[in-house]
Scaffold this active site. Structure first.
Site, short mmCIF file in Angstrom:
data_model
loop_
_atom_site.label_atom_id
_atom_site.label_comp_id
_atom_site.label_asym_id
_atom_site.label_seq_id
_atom_site.Cartn_x
_atom_site.Cartn_y
_atom_site.Cartn_z
CB VAL A 161 3.42 -2.99 5.23
CG1 VAL A 161 4.52 -2.91 4.18
CG2 VAL A 161 3.85 -2.24 6.49
CD GLU A 162 1.90 -8.30 3.34
OE1 GLU A 162 1.56 -9.11 2.44
OE2 GLU A 162 2.27 -8.67 4.47
CG MET A 163 -3.28 -6.78 -0.04
SD MET A 163 -4.00 -8.44 -0.19
CE MET A 163 -5.40 -8.10 -1.26
CG HIS A 185 -1.88 1.11 1.27
ND1 HIS A 185 -2.88 1.28 0.33
CD2 HIS A 185 -2.01 2.15 2.15
CE1 HIS A 185 -3.58 2.36 0.62
NE2 HIS A 185 -3.07 2.91 1.72
#
Length: 356
Positions: free
Chosen positions: A147-149, A105
């Site tokens: 930090v990811e989706m 993200h």
């Protein structure tokens, strides 16, 4: 006065001279690899891949897998609506994105390399540190990871899915009899069901099933070097890994060991720099290597494992032999099974992308 040579004779002399020069310049061909008879005892440490990994709940219907495939490719499961499971685990690229660490993200970088999803359902645990027991539990993590989706809550994911009638109907078919089938847990169950059939059999499986003619002499020699060097101590079974934990830098301190590894999960100092042993299936296609993606080439990874795990300085010839064998583990991808599906269109009630 000298008479000129006939044209045909002159051409023959020129061609002979060129051929002689070429034969002198060409290096001698390397001798063929000696034919190695594989030791049946060495092969007993390995096993063929299964066609699929059965789900613990016994759920593997076509409707469930169809839903799981769609959710795997669904970018609206991310806050920005730009990131799907397939973004970091690209099924057309052997389940990886080719990056040391993946972009999440707002371009944030993860701290560990995204491993391949192919054959992952057969691993004994998921993630480098083993914090998830299976692919269903693993599927829940990245969606909510900031930090990811970066989805803020499970309820936000459910709101996205229930906003599209096609998904509501698909969840009903995949989870018959449930009063409220659209749940976060069911989302993960469906993705896991799809992943459990992402298996990539190769020539290695044909050999394990009895066809010793499928490997070349060089590849057989590579396998023998692989075993004799000690690689099979950790890289064995159907996955050639994926079945145990090991400290990176077992024989000699690994230069990139700042990651605490499994210690982050167990809080035990004995687990510092301990990681799940990666599978070597499709390893030719899944670089860069190790938990940090810090090693670019397969040959360099072999050298480093020889030095830091086995305490051996493998020669260039040994490295090449092992690499020749590891390439046998590159399997077949089923293009129909991984074909990107047509996803439902957003509706007026579908939450909008959020880049914040």
């Amino acid at each position: 006065m000298r008479r000129p040579l006939p044209a045909a004779l002159a051409l023959i002399i020129i061609l002979a001279a060129v051929a002689g020069a070429c034969s002198q310049a060409a290096p001698p061909a390397p001798p063929p690899a000696p034919d190695v008879k594989l030791d049946p005892a060495s092969l007993q440490a390995f096993a063929p891949l299964p066609d699929a990994v059965p789900a613990a709940q016994g759920r593997a219907s076509d409707d469930l897998i169809t839903l799981g495939r769609m959710l795997y490719y669904e970018p609206r499961l991310s806050k920005s609506q730009k990131i799907s499971c397939n973004t970091c685990h690209d099924l057309s690229k052997y389940g990886v994105d080719g990056e040391s660490t993946s972009d999440g993200h707002k371009g944030q970088k993860g701290t560990r390399n995204s491993p391949t999803v192919y054959n992952a359902a057969a691993h004994f645990v998921q993630f480098w540190d083993g914090r998830a027991p299976d692919v269903e539990a693993q599927a829940k993590g990245p969606v909510l990871n900031p930090v990811e989706m970066a989805m803020p809550a499970e309820s936000k994911v459910v709101a996205v899915l229930t906003s599209m009638p096609e998904y509501v109907e698909l969840f009903k078919k995949a989870f018959p009899g449930e009063a409220k089938p659209v749940t976060y847990n069911n989302m993960a169950t469906a993705i896991g069901a799809f992943e459990r059939k992402l298996m990539t059999p190769s020539r290695w499986d044909a050999l394990l099933k009895g066809d010793t003619s499928v490997l070349t002499a060089e590849e057989k020699l590579g396998f023998q070097t692989f075993v004799d060097s000690g690689c099979a101590t950790c890289h064995n079974g159907a996955l050639l890994g994926g079945g145990s934990y090991q400290r990176i830098g077992l024989a000699k301190a690994f230069p990139r060991a700042s990651d605490a590894g499994r210690m982050n999960v167990t809080k035990a100092d004995a687990d510092r720099a301990v990681f799940k042993v990666p599978s070597l299936r499709n390893v030719e296609k899944t670089g860069p290597y190790f938990h940090d993606g810090g090693t670019a080439s397969l040959e360099q990874a072999i050298k480093e494992m020889g030095e830091y795990q086995l305490g051996k300085g493998l020669t260039d010839q040994q490295v090449k032999q092992i690499a020749d064998y590891l390439k046998v583990l590159t399997g077949k991808i089923d293009p129909e099974y991984i074909k990107p599906p047509v996803l439902p269109k957003s509706t007026a009630t579908t939450p909008k992308p959020d880049e914040g």
